[in-house]
Design a protein around this motif. Structure first.
Motif, PDB file in Angstrom:
ATOM      1  N   VAL A  98     -13.895   0.812   1.072  1.00 35.28           N
ATOM      2  CA  VAL A  98     -12.530   0.283   1.140  1.00 35.28           C
ATOM      3  C   VAL A  98     -11.713   0.996   2.217  1.00 35.28           C
ATOM      4  O   VAL A  98     -11.991   2.140   2.566  1.00 35.28           O
ATOM      5  N   ASP A  99     -10.715   0.284   2.727  1.00 36.78           N
ATOM      6  CA  ASP A  99      -9.722   0.923   3.578  1.00 36.78           C
ATOM      7  C   ASP A  99      -8.670   1.548   2.683  1.00 36.78           C
ATOM      8  O   ASP A  99      -8.154   0.884   1.786  1.00 36.78           O
ATOM      9  N   PHE A 100      -8.356   2.807   2.925  1.00 37.22           N
ATOM     10  CA  PHE A 100      -7.301   3.441   2.146  1.00 37.22           C
ATOM     11  C   PHE A 100      -5.978   2.756   2.479  1.00 37.22           C
ATOM     12  O   PHE A 100      -5.728   2.382   3.627  1.00 37.22           O
ATOM     13  N   VAL A 101      -5.148   2.596   1.449  1.00 39.61           N
ATOM     14  CA  VAL A 101      -3.810   2.045   1.678  1.00 39.61           C
ATOM     15  C   VAL A 101      -2.966   3.078   2.421  1.00 39.61           C
ATOM     16  O   VAL A 101      -3.031   4.260   2.109  1.00 39.61           O
ATOM     17  N   ARG A 102      -2.211   2.619   3.425  1.00 42.57           N
ATOM     18  CA  ARG A 102      -1.293   3.533   4.118  1.00 42.57           C
ATOM     19  C   ARG A 102       0.120   3.039   3.907  1.00 42.57           C
ATOM     20  O   ARG A 102       0.444   1.894   4.202  1.00 42.57           O
ATOM     21  N   LEU A 103       0.931   3.915   3.367  1.00 43.66           N
ATOM     22  CA  LEU A 103       2.212   3.478   2.850  1.00 43.66           C
ATOM     23  C   LEU A 103       3.257   4.547   3.109  1.00 43.66           C
ATOM     24  O   LEU A 103       3.010   5.735   2.881  1.00 43.66           O
ATOM     25  N   GLY A 104       4.430   4.126   3.545  1.00 45.67           N
ATOM     26  CA  GLY A 104       5.525   5.067   3.703  1.00 45.67           C
ATOM     27  C   GLY A 104       6.135   5.424   2.359  1.00 45.67           C
ATOM     28  O   GLY A 104       6.102   4.621   1.419  1.00 45.67           O
ATOM     29  N   TYR A 105       6.681   6.618   2.277  1.00 48.24           N
ATOM     30  CA  TYR A 105       7.341   7.063   1.046  1.00 48.24           C
ATOM     31  C   TYR A 105       8.406   6.069   0.599  1.00 48.24           C
ATOM     32  O   TYR A 105       8.502   5.721  -0.583  1.00 48.24           O
ATOM     33  N   THR A 106       9.207   5.590   1.554  1.00 48.79           N
ATOM     34  CA  THR A 106      10.302   4.681   1.210  1.00 48.79           C
ATOM     35  C   THR A 106       9.782   3.393   0.577  1.00 48.79           C
ATOM     36  O   THR A 106      10.330   2.900  -0.416  1.00 48.79           O
ATOM     37  N   GLU A 107       8.692   2.851   1.153  1.00 47.58           N
ATOM     38  CA  GLU A 107       8.094   1.644   0.577  1.00 47.58           C
ATOM     39  C   GLU A 107       7.513   1.943  -0.809  1.00 47.58           C
ATOM     40  O   GLU A 107       7.574   1.106  -1.721  1.00 47.58           O
ATOM     41  N   ALA A 108       6.946   3.131  -0.974  1.00 45.88           N
ATOM     42  CA  ALA A 108       6.391   3.511  -2.280  1.00 45.88           C
ATOM     43  C   ALA A 108       7.493   3.556  -3.332  1.00 45.88           C
ATOM     44  O   ALA A 108       7.311   3.089  -4.466  1.00 45.88           O
ATOM     45  N   ILE A 109       8.643   4.102  -2.958  1.00 48.59           N
ATOM     46  CA  ILE A 109       9.774   4.145  -3.896  1.00 48.59           C
ATOM     47  C   ILE A 109      10.182   2.726  -4.293  1.00 48.59           C
ATOM     48  O   ILE A 109      10.438   2.444  -5.474  1.00 48.59           O
ATOM     49  N   ASP A 110      10.194   1.814  -3.306  1.00 42.75           N
ATOM     50  CA  ASP A 110      10.541   0.422  -3.619  1.00 42.75           C
ATOM     51  C   ASP A 110       9.573  -0.178  -4.631  1.00 42.75           C
ATOM     52  O   ASP A 110       9.972  -0.867  -5.572  1.00 42.75           O
ATOM     53  N   ILE A 111       8.274   0.071  -4.419  1.00 42.27           N
ATOM     54  CA  ILE A 111       7.276  -0.458  -5.352  1.00 42.27           C
ATOM     55  C   ILE A 111       7.507   0.101  -6.752  1.00 42.27           C
ATOM     56  O   ILE A 111       7.462  -0.622  -7.750  1.00 42.27           O
ATOM     57  N   LEU A 112       7.775   1.406  -6.828  1.00 43.50           N
ATOM     58  CA  LEU A 112       7.987   2.030  -8.135  1.00 43.50           C
ATOM     59  C   LEU A 112       9.248   1.502  -8.806  1.00 43.50           C
ATOM     60  O   LEU A 112       9.292   1.302 -10.023  1.00 43.50           O
ATOM     61  N   LEU A 113      10.301   1.233  -7.989  1.00 42.79           N
ATOM     62  CA  LEU A 113      11.540   0.712  -8.559  1.00 42.79           C
ATOM     63  C   LEU A 113      11.339  -0.681  -9.141  1.00 42.79           C
ATOM     64  O   LEU A 113      11.980  -1.054 -10.120  1.00 42.79           O
ATOM     65  N   GLN A 114      10.429  -1.427  -8.504  1.00 40.90           N
ATOM     66  CA  GLN A 114      10.187  -2.789  -8.978  1.00 40.90           C
ATOM     67  C   GLN A 114       9.153  -2.855 -10.084  1.00 40.90           C
ATOM     68  O   GLN A 114       8.921  -3.907 -10.675  1.00 40.90           O
ATOM     69  N   ALA A 115       8.501  -1.721 -10.372  1.00 40.66           N
ATOM     70  CA  ALA A 115       7.440  -1.716 -11.380  1.00 40.66           C
ATOM     71  C   ALA A 115       8.013  -1.990 -12.757  1.00 40.66           C
ATOM     72  O   ALA A 115       9.114  -1.546 -13.086  1.00 40.66           O
ATOM     73  N   LYS A 116       7.252  -2.700 -13.559  1.00 44.93           N
ATOM     74  CA  LYS A 116       7.692  -2.999 -14.922  1.00 44.93           C
ATOM     75  C   LYS A 116       7.577  -1.766 -15.811  1.00 44.93           C
ATOM     76  O   LYS A 116       8.257  -1.649 -16.818  1.00 44.93           O
ATOM     77  N   LYS A 117       6.690  -0.861 -15.420  1.00 46.95           N
ATOM     78  CA  LYS A 117       6.426   0.326 -16.236  1.00 46.95           C
ATOM     79  C   LYS A 117       7.664   1.217 -16.344  1.00 46.95           C
ATOM     80  O   LYS A 117       8.412   1.402 -15.387  1.00 46.95           O
ATOM     81  N   LYS A 118       7.878   1.754 -17.535  1.00 46.15           N
ATOM     82  CA  LYS A 118       8.941   2.731 -17.769  1.00 46.15           C
ATOM     83  C   LYS A 118       8.413   4.124 -17.413  1.00 46.15           C
ATOM     84  O   LYS A 118       7.421   4.576 -17.965  1.00 46.15           O
ATOM     85  N   PHE A 119       9.062   4.790 -16.485  1.00 48.33           N
ATOM     86  CA  PHE A 119       8.633   6.140 -16.106  1.00 48.33           C
ATOM     87  C   PHE A 119       9.471   7.185 -16.834  1.00 48.33           C
ATOM     88  O   PHE A 119      10.669   7.016 -17.029  1.00 48.33           O
ATOM     89  N   GLU A 120       8.804   8.264 -17.188  1.00 51.98           N
ATOM     90  CA  GLU A 120       9.505   9.355 -17.854  1.00 51.98           C
ATOM     91  C   GLU A 120      10.528   9.984 -16.903  1.00 51.98           C
ATOM     92  O   GLU A 120      11.630  10.329 -17.282  1.00 51.98           O
ATOM     93  N   TYR A 121      10.094  10.135 -15.637  1.00 49.98           N
ATOM     94  CA  TYR A 121      11.000  10.669 -14.623  1.00 49.98           C
ATOM     95  C   TYR A 121      11.541   9.497 -13.814  1.00 49.98           C
ATOM     96  O   TYR A 121      10.777   8.770 -13.182  1.00 49.98           O
ATOM     97  N   PRO A 122      12.848   9.265 -13.819  1.00 51.22           N
ATOM     98  CA  PRO A 122      13.411   8.119 -13.118  1.00 51.22           C
ATOM     99  C   PRO A 122      13.152   8.189 -11.611  1.00 51.22           C
ATOM    100  O   PRO A 122      13.112   9.278 -11.026  1.00 51.22           O
ATOM    101  N   VAL A 123      12.967   6.991 -11.037  1.00 52.34           N
ATOM    102  CA  VAL A 123      12.633   6.896  -9.623  1.00 52.34           C
ATOM    103  C   VAL A 123      13.896   6.669  -8.800  1.00 52.34           C
ATOM    104  O   VAL A 123      14.719   5.822  -9.136  1.00 52.34           O
ATOM    105  N   LYS A 124      14.069   7.460  -7.754  1.00 44.46           N
ATOM    106  CA  LYS A 124      15.052   7.113  -6.742  1.00 44.46           C
ATOM    107  C   LYS A 124      14.681   7.817  -5.438  1.00 44.46           C
ATOM    108  O   LYS A 124      13.967   8.821  -5.447  1.00 44.46           O
ATOM    109  N   TRP A 125      15.172   7.289  -4.341  1.00 46.27           N
ATOM    110  CA  TRP A 125      14.814   7.834  -3.043  1.00 46.27           C
ATOM    111  C   TRP A 125      15.240   9.290  -2.963  1.00 46.27           C
ATOM    112  O   TRP A 125      16.370   9.640  -3.291  1.00 46.27           O
ATOM    113  N   GLY A 126      14.306  10.148  -2.560  1.00 45.39           N
ATOM    114  CA  GLY A 126      14.633  11.560  -2.428  1.00 45.39           C
ATOM    115  C   GLY A 126      13.890  12.434  -3.427  1.00 45.39           C
ATOM    116  O   GLY A 126      13.747  13.629  -3.210  1.00 45.39           O
TER     117      GLY A 126
END
Length: 465
Positions: free
Chosen positions: A305-333
């Motif tokens: 497989v090709d490893f996914v290459r992703l910027g931190y900012t895009e990763a935060i967006d994905i996590l913000l849109q995730a349905k999963k409830k995270f114990e530690y809240p997600v925000k940029w920074g």
RNA sequence: GCUUCCUUAGCUCAGUUGGUUAGAGCAUCUGACUGUUAAUCAGAGGGUCCAAGGUUCAAGUCCUUGAGGGAGCGCCA
């Protein structure tokens, strides 16, 4: 001199030849049989497979045969023959057996039935004799060798960076002190401070937490270098992924930007995994059958497989849109938590992910600053279950930018004067990363606790053996 | 460092709501069996139930403290 080992006999019996005399030495895994014939499973560590030694009871004293118990070490001469039984192609028909060392079965802790990893950890001096640990140690060797081969074949030079250092490299963690002071009588200065001038090196020294800073000095002269040695962290970390003493590989390359760095990291890991598949299939099959049914499939998939290459900012967006409830809240920074990394790797993408361009506040001072003024050219390679297997970056090559950042962090140029000299004299764009050797082994062996992929683990409250 | 779980035969583990003499498999010992594959079959021996204290008529089982180990989290590779 070329002594035959069991691997040679099992894999290439034609070297000896059926019907020819043969001499074998090794440790007994089990003995079974009846009044007329005894079967001894022998292993010398060269291969996971045992060699079957057949002893005609008429030819041997009963007392001798009784000494041949699980764990004993014997020397056998005899004849290599085709096996009458199933399960092996060849076996040794014994003519003489010498017991080098017996192993009282009432006291010898290893048995031919399964043991827990926890129990084996408590007898780390004997666990290399288990099938499981033999596989791990052979794979550990193969990976160490493959690392040197990979870099050597590509013109990288192996640079030996110091284990004792006076620099608090990158603030990577708590450090072990190195001193020759009598701890009951530590010299003090007039104002009561510890007087390191009187210590062995004349200054405060520690065990290294990274060879990177010295590695950069090598890259600024030899072009491409790598380090491969022990690293020490005095963190009170109690997890299946941390050791106080572990091995790390740190390549550092002149004229590599962050993309070159990612390309190398991905190619490097794939090469190592492929090397294991090509050279250690016996060990991988054993581990696959006994511990982790998906191991080989997982290794093969990573090489493709090709490893996914992703910027931190895009990763935060994905996590913000995730349905999963995270114990530690997600925000940029924020610094990504385990649960965030695992979501990206194991749920969202389902393959290795390389994250780049993290906020500068959560990364080390030496990372190259992006033009946005907020992020740096860091890269973390994230793997399923084990998390961060590689951390690296393009380095800040600009003297002024580096100096400004160091001052922002309340550090001084004087501490790192030799490091700054590389930016003063012939500075060059360059990059590098650190690969945790034991974390690589976790992935390659399918083991789940890092204490089971190093011969003698060092963790808080544990330095036995 | 925080949270949580575990500790019973040499090893792996059962042990019910607190109730008679704590069980099994493997290992060991004895015996059987002419080719086994973690051999099989029959029998025997083997226990400070992690330690100390407590509750109770009665503790492997409940409570407290300690020791050792695991897992989750943090720190990171």
């Amino acid at each position: 001199m070329n002594k035959l080992r069991l691997k040679d006999i099992i894999k290439t019996p034609e070297v000896v030849g059926i019907g020819n005399p043969v001499e074998v030495k090794g440790w007994v895994r089990s003995r079974r049989g009846n009044n007329f014939v005894q079967f001894i499973a022998l292993n010398d560590g060269s291969i996971v497979t045992n060699l079957q030694v057949v002893a005609d009871t008429a030819k041997f004293d009963e007392a001798l045969l009784k000494q041949i118990t699980t764990g004993s070490c014997i020397h056998v001469t005899g004849k290599l023959v085709e096996s009458q039984g199933k399960g092996q192609n060849v076996e040794v028909q014994a003519e003489t057996i010498e017991v080098y060392g017996s192993a009282d079965p009432e006291q010898y802790p290893l048995q031919k039935k399964g043991h827990s990893m926890e129990f084996l950890r408590e007898i780390a001096h004997l666990r290399p004799r288990t099938n499981y640990f033999g596989c791990v140690l052979r794979l550990r060797h193969a990976m160490a060798f493959a690392i040197h081969k990979y870099f050597n074949d590509r013109g990288f030079f192996y640079l030996h960076t110091p284990l004792i250092t006076a620099s608090d490299a990158e603030g990577a963690g708590e450090m072990f002190n190195v001193t020759t002071f009598d701890l009951n009588n530590i010299p003090r200065t007039e104002d009561g401070q510890i007087d390191y001038k009187q210590d062995f090196f004349g200054k405060h020294t520690n065990l290294t937490v990274s060879g990177q800073l010295e590695g950069e000095l090598g890259a600024m002269a030899l072009g491409n270098i790598y380090t491969f040695g022990p690293t020490f962290r005095a963190e009170n970390s109690n997890t299946p992924r941390h050791l106080a003493e572990f091995w790390m590989i740190e390549p550092e390359m002149a004229f590599y930007d962050i993309k070159d760095n990612m390309d190398l990291a991905e190619d490097f890991i794939k090469y190592l995994v492929q090397y294991a598949l090509d050279n250690n299939m016996d060990d991988l099959k054993f581990l696959n059958d006994m511990f982790d049914k998906e191991l080989i499939a997982r290794l093969e998939s990573v090489t493709k497989v090709d490893f996914v290459r992703l910027g931190y900012t895009e990763a935060i967006d994905i996590l913000l849109q995730a349905k999963k409830k995270f114990e530690y809240p997600v925000k940029w920074g924020i610094d990504l938590q385990s649960e965030h990394e695992r979501y990206l790797v194991e749920n969202h993408f389902k393959k290795p992910v390389i994250l780049t361009d993290y906020p500068k506040e959560i990364k080390a001072f030496y990372m190259k600053q992006n033009d946005d003024g907020k992020t740096v050219r860091a890269m973390d390679v994230l793997f399923p279950t084990i998390g961060e297997i590689i951390g690296g970056s393009e380095r800040e090559a600009d003297y002024q930018k580096l100096l400004t950042r160091v001052h922002e962090l309340g550090m001084t140029e004087e501490q790192y004067w030799w490091y700054f000299d590389t930016r003063k004299f012939g500075s060059a764009p360059h990059s590098g990363f650190g690969l945790g050797f034991e974390r690589l082994l976790l992935f390659v062996t399918g083991m789940t606790n890092i204490r089971d992929v190093i011969p003698f683990p060092r963790t808080p409250q544990n330095a036995e053996f």
